[in-house]
Design a protein around this motif. Structure first.
Motif, PDB file in Angstrom:
ATOM      1  N   PRO A 153     -29.515 -54.459  41.377  1.00 10.22           N
ATOM      2  CA  PRO A 153     -30.103 -54.929  40.122  1.00 10.22           C
ATOM      3  C   PRO A 153     -29.136 -54.869  38.943  1.00 10.22           C
ATOM      4  N   MET A 154     -28.259 -53.870  38.928  1.00  9.58           N
ATOM      5  CA  MET A 154     -27.291 -53.752  37.846  1.00  9.58           C
ATOM      6  C   MET A 154     -26.312 -54.937  37.859  1.00  9.58           C
ATOM      7  N   THR A 155     -25.891 -55.376  39.036  1.00  9.36           N
ATOM      8  CA  THR A 155     -24.984 -56.511  39.133  1.00  9.36           C
ATOM      9  C   THR A 155     -25.628 -57.761  38.555  1.00  9.36           C
ATOM     10  N   LYS A 156     -26.895 -57.998  38.866  1.00  9.32           N
ATOM     11  CA  LYS A 156     -27.591 -59.166  38.341  1.00  9.32           C
ATOM     12  C   LYS A 156     -27.673 -59.124  36.820  1.00  9.32           C
ATOM     13  N   LYS A 157     -27.944 -57.950  36.279  1.00  2.73           N
ATOM     14  CA  LYS A 157     -28.025 -57.815  34.820  1.00  2.73           C
ATOM     15  C   LYS A 157     -26.665 -58.048  34.167  1.00  2.73           C
ATOM     16  N   LEU A 158     -25.619 -57.498  34.761  1.00  7.45           N
ATOM     17  CA  LEU A 158     -24.280 -57.688  34.215  1.00  7.45           C
ATOM     18  C   LEU A 158     -23.871 -59.161  34.274  1.00  7.45           C
ATOM     19  N   ARG A 159     -24.316 -59.852  35.321  1.00  9.87           N
ATOM     20  CA  ARG A 159     -24.000 -61.271  35.417  1.00  9.87           C
ATOM     21  C   ARG A 159     -24.633 -62.038  34.257  1.00  9.87           C
ATOM     22  N   ARG A 160     -25.804 -61.612  33.836  1.00  4.96           N
ATOM     23  CA  ARG A 160     -26.452 -62.260  32.692  1.00  4.96           C
ATOM     24  C   ARG A 160     -25.608 -62.078  31.426  1.00  4.96           C
ATOM     25  N   LEU A 161     -25.019 -60.894  31.284  1.00  2.00           N
ATOM     26  CA  LEU A 161     -24.154 -60.662  30.126  1.00  2.00           C
ATOM     27  C   LEU A 161     -22.931 -61.573  30.191  1.00  2.00           C
ATOM     28  N   VAL A 162     -22.309 -61.669  31.350  1.00  5.49           N
ATOM     29  CA  VAL A 162     -21.137 -62.535  31.504  1.00  5.49           C
ATOM     30  C   VAL A 162     -21.501 -63.982  31.211  1.00  5.49           C
ATOM     31  N   ASP A 163     -22.676 -64.414  31.668  1.00  4.98           N
ATOM     32  CA  ASP A 163     -23.091 -65.807  31.488  1.00  4.98           C
ATOM     33  C   ASP A 163     -23.271 -66.174  30.016  1.00  4.98           C
ATOM     34  N   ARG A 164     -23.429 -65.184  29.152  1.00  7.86           N
ATOM     35  CA  ARG A 164     -23.519 -65.468  27.719  1.00  7.86           C
ATOM     36  C   ARG A 164     -22.215 -66.027  27.167  1.00  7.86           C
ATOM     37  N   PHE A 165     -21.107 -65.708  27.843  1.00 10.06           N
ATOM     38  CA  PHE A 165     -19.794 -66.094  27.324  1.00 10.06           C
ATOM     39  C   PHE A 165     -19.013 -66.998  28.268  1.00 10.06           C
ATOM     40  N   ALA A 166     -19.335 -66.971  29.556  1.00  7.82           N
ATOM     41  CA  ALA A 166     -18.524 -67.677  30.549  1.00  7.82           C
ATOM     42  C   ALA A 166     -18.570 -69.183  30.326  1.00  7.82           C
ATOM     43  N   PRO A 167     -17.443 -69.895  30.565  1.00  6.37           N
ATOM     44  CA  PRO A 167     -17.416 -71.350  30.438  1.00  6.37           C
ATOM     45  C   PRO A 167     -18.456 -72.019  31.319  1.00  6.37           C
ATOM     46  N   ALA A 168     -18.673 -71.458  32.527  1.00  6.24           N
ATOM     47  CA  ALA A 168     -19.715 -71.943  33.429  1.00  6.24           C
ATOM     48  C   ALA A 168     -20.384 -70.726  34.034  1.00  6.24           C
ATOM     49  N   PRO A 169     -21.723 -70.681  34.047  1.00  4.87           N
ATOM     50  CA  PRO A 169     -22.401 -69.496  34.575  1.00  4.87           C
ATOM     51  C   PRO A 169     -21.959 -69.169  35.993  1.00  4.87           C
ATOM     52  N   LEU A 170     -21.761 -67.893  36.258  1.00  2.00           N
ATOM     53  CA  LEU A 170     -21.401 -67.459  37.603  1.00  2.00           C
ATOM     54  C   LEU A 170     -22.613 -67.567  38.511  1.00  2.00           C
ATOM     55  N   PHE A 196     -10.366 -65.380  26.127  1.00  2.11           N
ATOM     56  CA  PHE A 196     -11.248 -64.257  25.807  1.00  2.11           C
ATOM     57  C   PHE A 196     -10.420 -62.992  25.600  1.00  2.11           C
ATOM     58  N   VAL A 197     -10.688 -62.286  24.501  1.00  9.91           N
ATOM     59  CA  VAL A 197     -10.087 -60.984  24.244  1.00  9.91           C
ATOM     60  C   VAL A 197     -11.238 -59.982  24.175  1.00  9.91           C
ATOM     61  N   ILE A 198     -11.333 -59.116  25.178  1.00  9.53           N
ATOM     62  CA  ILE A 198     -12.389 -58.101  25.228  1.00  9.53           C
ATOM     63  C   ILE A 198     -11.795 -56.782  24.737  1.00  9.53           C
ATOM     64  N   ILE A 199     -12.440 -56.156  23.775  1.00  6.33           N
ATOM     65  CA  ILE A 199     -11.927 -54.913  23.200  1.00  6.33           C
ATOM     66  C   ILE A 199     -12.911 -53.788  23.485  1.00  6.33           C
ATOM     67  N   ASP A 200     -12.443 -52.781  24.201  1.00  7.36           N
ATOM     68  CA  ASP A 200     -13.233 -51.573  24.450  1.00  7.36           C
ATOM     69  C   ASP A 200     -12.847 -50.561  23.390  1.00  7.36           C
ATOM     70  N   THR A 201     -13.715 -50.334  22.416  1.00  6.13           N
ATOM     71  CA  THR A 201     -13.389 -49.506  21.267  1.00  6.13           C
ATOM     72  C   THR A 201     -13.695 -48.035  21.526  1.00  6.13           C
ATOM     73  N   LEU A 217     -15.537 -62.564  33.356  1.00  2.04           N
ATOM     74  CA  LEU A 217     -14.947 -63.703  32.652  1.00  2.04           C
ATOM     75  C   LEU A 217     -13.646 -64.132  33.312  1.00  2.04           C
ATOM     76  N   ALA A 218     -12.866 -63.161  33.782  1.00  3.92           N
ATOM     77  CA  ALA A 218     -11.607 -63.493  34.453  1.00  3.92           C
ATOM     78  C   ALA A 218     -11.870 -64.263  35.743  1.00  3.92           C
ATOM     79  N   ARG A 219     -12.931 -63.938  36.424  1.00  3.34           N
ATOM     80  CA  ARG A 219     -13.261 -64.641  37.668  1.00  3.34           C
ATOM     81  C   ARG A 219     -13.792 -66.039  37.379  1.00  3.34           C
ATOM     82  N   SER A 220     -14.488 -66.211  36.265  1.00  2.22           N
ATOM     83  CA  SER A 220     -15.020 -67.531  35.938  1.00  2.22           C
ATOM     84  C   SER A 220     -13.926 -68.484  35.485  1.00  2.22           C
ATOM     85  N   ALA A 221     -12.882 -67.948  34.891  1.00  4.56           N
ATOM     86  CA  ALA A 221     -11.744 -68.760  34.446  1.00  4.56           C
ATOM     87  C   ALA A 221     -10.490 -67.911  34.629  1.00  4.56           C
TER      88      ALA A 221
END
Length: 413
Positions: free
Chosen positions: A370-387, A262-267, A171-175
């Motif tokens: 493959p893990m990077t591609k999957k993580l990108r999908r998670l980021v794209d759920r929230f990113a202002p513009a898909p990476l 965006f405020v990401i909280i690691d609980t 998210l930081a890289r997208s914005a």
């Protein structure tokens, strides 16, 4: 004229400025100049945040210019006036350090007042920008609230921090400068290690003193990551967890949500009072489990407890980590057990283990995996513009350049 702070050990200068303004002016206690704005605010104790800091160059030229430079960068709402008899010699260096004016030591009162008036105009013209997107938030006029995303799991060892760190970096890289990551595992938080950070300050510092009262001061206590991500790191010791109260945490999260997109909280891997306080403010909930029977059953229990507490979360994202076709469980098995759909399945990955050991998230260096591609999908759920995944030419160029390298409300623990 008020909101002035004197950073000097010399009594004559204090008397001269107090006579010029006709009022008492607070001064830092005797000793070396603070190395950072955060140290300066700590020395202020409970005092008001100044609009002007007057730094005496006789306390040490290098230290004076270094402090002026950090104030200029980290605290745009504060103007710096340098007192020095070496005006011609230091003029260029002072300008580069962000000093608004230089006043000779033996200046007359009128000259001092004029310099302070100019500094006040400078600092009020460049009103402090918000930490996240450049919006002025000092007066509490923020019209929108940032998106709070909490990453939770009932048990440890499921990759929760890895997922939170990669999401935050993505998210930081997208914005740029839009995202803050909060380590809310107050006893054994590992966000700093996940990002290869050595923080000067932790969450214990930001919930106390001036940082808890002023968003501009808070900025100086936060840790910056190379990707543009801002981080609130966990305590240095489990014993310090008790220094972070629930009310103080709530105030911190409210301030961060007013400052960042965006405020990401690691609980922590438990429904502690602090986690529940964070969930009260959460917009999107990411639930993480590993693909094994203990992890899946633990997630089912957590979902039941959250539902009993009235925390159903319409915007809920279930992530299954460490997926393995030879584990004896399938995605359908997981969904049947937890009673809801799975949104993302993350595979086991050697690249992930390497990135964890190096403290470089996969979303930071864009390793083809493959893990990077999957993580990108998670980021794209929230990113202002898909990476976008880099093309072959960009990947080749990048490889060349990158080669250098407590129980509450029925919860259970």
């Amino acid at each position: 004229m008020n909101n002035i702070l004197l950073a000097t050990d010399f009594v004559d200068l204090r008397d001269r400025f107090r006579a010029a303004t006709g009022q008492p002016i607070p001064a830092l206690p005797p000793g070396p100049l603070p190395e950072s704005p955060a140290q300066l605010f700590q020395q202020l104790g409970g005092g008001d945040i100044p609009e002007i800091v007057v730094i005496d160059e006789r306390s040490g030229t290098e230290a004076a210019l270094a402090l002026a430079s950090r104030l200029d960068i980290e605290c745009p709402g504060i103007a710096v006036v340098l007192v020095s008899d070496r005006v011609a010699e230091l003029g260029l260096s002072a300008m580069r350090a962000g000093v608004s004016d230089i006043v000779p030591t033996e200046s007359e009162e009128d000259e001092i007042r004029a310099a302070l008036d100019r500094a006040i105009r400078v600092t009020r013209q460049r009103a402090p920008a918000g930490l996240g997107d450049g919006t002025d938030l000092g007066a509490g006029t923020q019209s929108r609230r940032g998106q709070v995303i909490s990453v939770v799991s009932p048990k440890g060892g499921v990759g929760k921090t890895t997922i939170a760190a990669n999401l935050a970096v993505g998210l930081a890289r997208s914005a740029p400068h839009s995202t803050v990551l909060v380590d809310l595992d107050l006893q054994f938080g590992d966000v700093a290690n996940a990002l290869n950070l050595t923080p000067e300050h932790t969450i214990v510092d930001v919930v106390q003193g001036a940082a808890a009262r002023d968003s501009m001061v808070l900025k100086t206590f936060l840790t910056q990551h190379d990707t543009g991500l801002t981080v609130v790191c966990g305590p240095n010791s489990p014993a310090e967890a008790d220094l972070v109260g629930v009310s103080e945490l709530t105030h911190l999260l409210q301030t961060l949500a007013a400052e960042f997109r965006f405020v990401i909280i690691d609980t922590a891997p438990a429904l502690t009072d602090h986690t529940l306080a964070a969930l009260d403010m959460t917009d999107d909930l990411i639930l993480v489990t590993s693909m094994d029977v203990p992890g899946v059953r633990g997630l089912r229990k957590e979902l039941d407890i959250l539902r009993d507490l009235g925390m159903g979360f319409d915007r809920r994202h279930v992530v299954v980590n460490f997926a393995d076709t030879h584990s004896g469980l399938t995605r359908a098995d997981v969904e049947a057990t937890i009673g809801t759909g799975v949104d993302l399945v993350l595979p086991r990955s050697r690249a992930t283990a390497v990135s964890i050991n190096q403290g470089v998230p996969l979303m930071q260096n864009e390793i083809r995996d493959p893990m990077t591609k999957k993580l990108r999908r998670l980021v794209d759920r929230f990113a202002p513009a898909p990476l976008k995944e880099p093309g072959p030419a960009a990947t080749k160029l990048g490889s060349r350049l990158g080669g250098r390298h407590r129980l509450r409300r029925g919860g259970t623990r």
